[in-house]
Design a protein around this motif. Structure first.
Motif, PDB file in Angstrom:
ATOM      1  N   VAL A 192       0.664  -1.426   0.046  1.00  0.00           N
ATOM      2  CA  VAL A 192       0.010  -0.003   0.068  1.00  0.00           C
ATOM      3  C   VAL A 192       0.887   1.435  -0.184  1.00  0.00           C
ATOM      4  O   VAL A 192       0.758   2.104  -0.739  1.00  0.00           O
ATOM      5  CB  VAL A 192      -1.049  -0.062   1.086  1.00  0.00           C
ATOM      6  CG1 VAL A 192      -1.615   1.226   1.409  1.00  0.00           C
ATOM      7  CG2 VAL A 192      -1.930  -1.004   1.081  1.00  0.00           C
ATOM      8  N   ALA A 193       2.059   1.108   0.838  1.00  0.00           N
ATOM      9  CA  ALA A 193       2.854   2.436   1.023  1.00  0.00           C
ATOM     10  C   ALA A 193       3.503   2.706  -0.631  1.00  0.00           C
ATOM     11  O   ALA A 193       3.613   3.920  -1.019  1.00  0.00           O
ATOM     12  CB  ALA A 193       4.029   2.238   2.018  1.00  0.00           C
ATOM     13  N   GLY A 194       3.720   1.664  -1.369  1.00  0.00           N
ATOM     14  CA  GLY A 194       4.447   1.786  -2.468  1.00  0.00           C
ATOM     15  C   GLY A 194       3.510   2.310  -3.540  1.00  0.00           C
ATOM     16  O   GLY A 194       4.080   3.090  -4.139  1.00  0.00           O
ATOM     17  N   VAL A 195       2.348   1.736  -3.233  1.00  0.00           N
ATOM     18  CA  VAL A 195       1.167   2.301  -4.206  1.00  0.00           C
ATOM     19  C   VAL A 195       1.337   3.903  -3.974  1.00  0.00           C
ATOM     20  O   VAL A 195       1.089   4.561  -4.932  1.00  0.00           O
ATOM     21  CB  VAL A 195       0.057   1.744  -4.359  1.00  0.00           C
ATOM     22  CG1 VAL A 195      -1.037   2.165  -5.112  1.00  0.00           C
ATOM     23  CG2 VAL A 195       0.460   0.269  -4.860  1.00  0.00           C
ATOM     24  N   GLY A 255       4.095   5.923  -5.128  1.00  0.00           N
ATOM     25  CA  GLY A 255       4.040   6.229  -6.648  1.00  0.00           C
ATOM     26  C   GLY A 255       2.939   7.024  -7.198  1.00  0.00           C
ATOM     27  O   GLY A 255       3.245   7.784  -8.177  1.00  0.00           O
ATOM     28  N   ALA A 256       1.800   7.132  -6.524  1.00  0.00           N
ATOM     29  CA  ALA A 256       0.716   7.742  -7.192  1.00  0.00           C
ATOM     30  C   ALA A 256       0.751   9.324  -6.724  1.00  0.00           C
ATOM     31  O   ALA A 256       0.475  10.101  -7.511  1.00  0.00           O
ATOM     32  CB  ALA A 256      -0.538   7.303  -6.432  1.00  0.00           C
TER      33      ALA A 256
END
Lengths: 192, 113
Positions: B69-72, B75-76
């Motif tokens: 979730v943190a990666g998404v 990135g967003a």
């Protein structure tokens, strides 16, 4: 589990065990039902090889019906006799152009004591006479008088009423008697 | 007629060993077909459970989910705090090109820097 320990277990319970993959149930049902199925098929067809083919087909249908079998709803043997009966009638109807009188006498079993020979001769004579009976009468006589089933069970197998079975039995026995009367002396009935 | 029926009942046709073998073989074949689909469903579930256990159970899976979730999110939305680390990636100049003064060499003398 040894097979003799399963002798008290009903056919339908064994059939549900079969559906769950129990190999012993498969063996027990095969040993228990195949001889009965073959006896009925042979009496209807008068031919051992054909009776064996019908027996195998009937047993295969039983195996395939196992997953949907509901405990206590139907009697396995009645269901099986009906399948055998219908398979035999299908075969006999297909063979009808040749005439039912052409059904061969069963093979001579060979020498033996006089009473055994006489019994075998009578059995063969009856088998031949059965082959000359109309199909429905033959079905009723075989199921009632030779397989020893009760009239209501015969009616269920033949998908008809008990009264109709009684009528078929009366006519069938009368026709058999008339057919065999000429062979009474030959079959050891000269005294009576 | 009863004498004939008695005789016929005592002369029952016996099934051959071959017929019994054929019937039993059919039984086992049908049974194999009935059992096979059940095996598929029972083996699929254990394999998922085994993968879950291999990852380390609920704590490990929760950590993996948070990281995903943190990666998404990073990135967003690209938060400001990340810009110094990510902006150089957008420059045109290649990082390996370095201008050296004329005469400069790569000699290394003992005692000097």
């Amino acid at each position: 589990m040894p097979l003799d320990m399963l002798s008290d277990i009903s056919d339908d319970v064994l059939l549900t065990r079969f559906a769950k993959g129990d190999a012993v149930a498969a063996r027990t049902l095969t040993l228990r039902l195949t001889p009965r199925v073959l006896a009925q098929a042979y009496r209807l067809l008068g031919n051992h090889a054909e009776a064996e083919d019908v027996s195998q087909e009937a047993m295969l249908r039983l195996w395939k019906a196992a997953p949907e079998w509901r405990l206590g709803e139907a009697k396995v043997s009645t269901w099986l006799y009906r399948v055998v009966s219908n398979l035999c009638i299908d075969r006999l109807r297909k063979a009808q152009p040749d005439g039912l009188d052409t059904i061969a006498e069963p093979e001579d079993p060979g020498d033996g004591p006089a009473d055994v020979l006489q019994r075998q001769s009578r059995a063969r004579a009856l088998q031949s006479a059965l082959g000359r009976l109309p199909l429905r009468q033959r079905q009723a006589v075989v199921s009632r008088d030779l397989q020893g089933l009760a009239n209501p069970e015969v009616a269920e197998i033949m998908e008809t009423s008990v009264e109709a079975v009684e009528s078929l039995l009366t006519r069938g026995r009368k026709a058999l008697s008339a057919d065999l009367i000429g062979r009474r002396a030959e079959l050891g009935f000269e005294d009576g | 007629m009863e004498a004939y029926f008695d005789a016929a009942r005592s002369e029952t046709a016996a099934p051959s060993a071959e017929l019994m073998a054929r019937v039993l073989s059919d039984a086992h074949a049908v049974q194999a077909g009935l059992i096979a689909p059940a095996d598929k469903t029972t083996t699929r579930r254990p394999s998922l459970r085994q993968a879950f256990r291999a990852l380390g159970g609920w704590p490990a899976v929760a950590g993996l989910a948070t990281a995903t979730v943190a990666g998404v999110w990073i990135g967003a939305t690209q938060p400001d705090a990340m810009t110094p680390y990510t902006s150089f990636l957008q420059q045109d100049a290649a990082l390996y090109q370095v201008d050296l003064p004329s005469g400069a060499g790569f000699d290394v003398d003992e005692g000097t820097l």
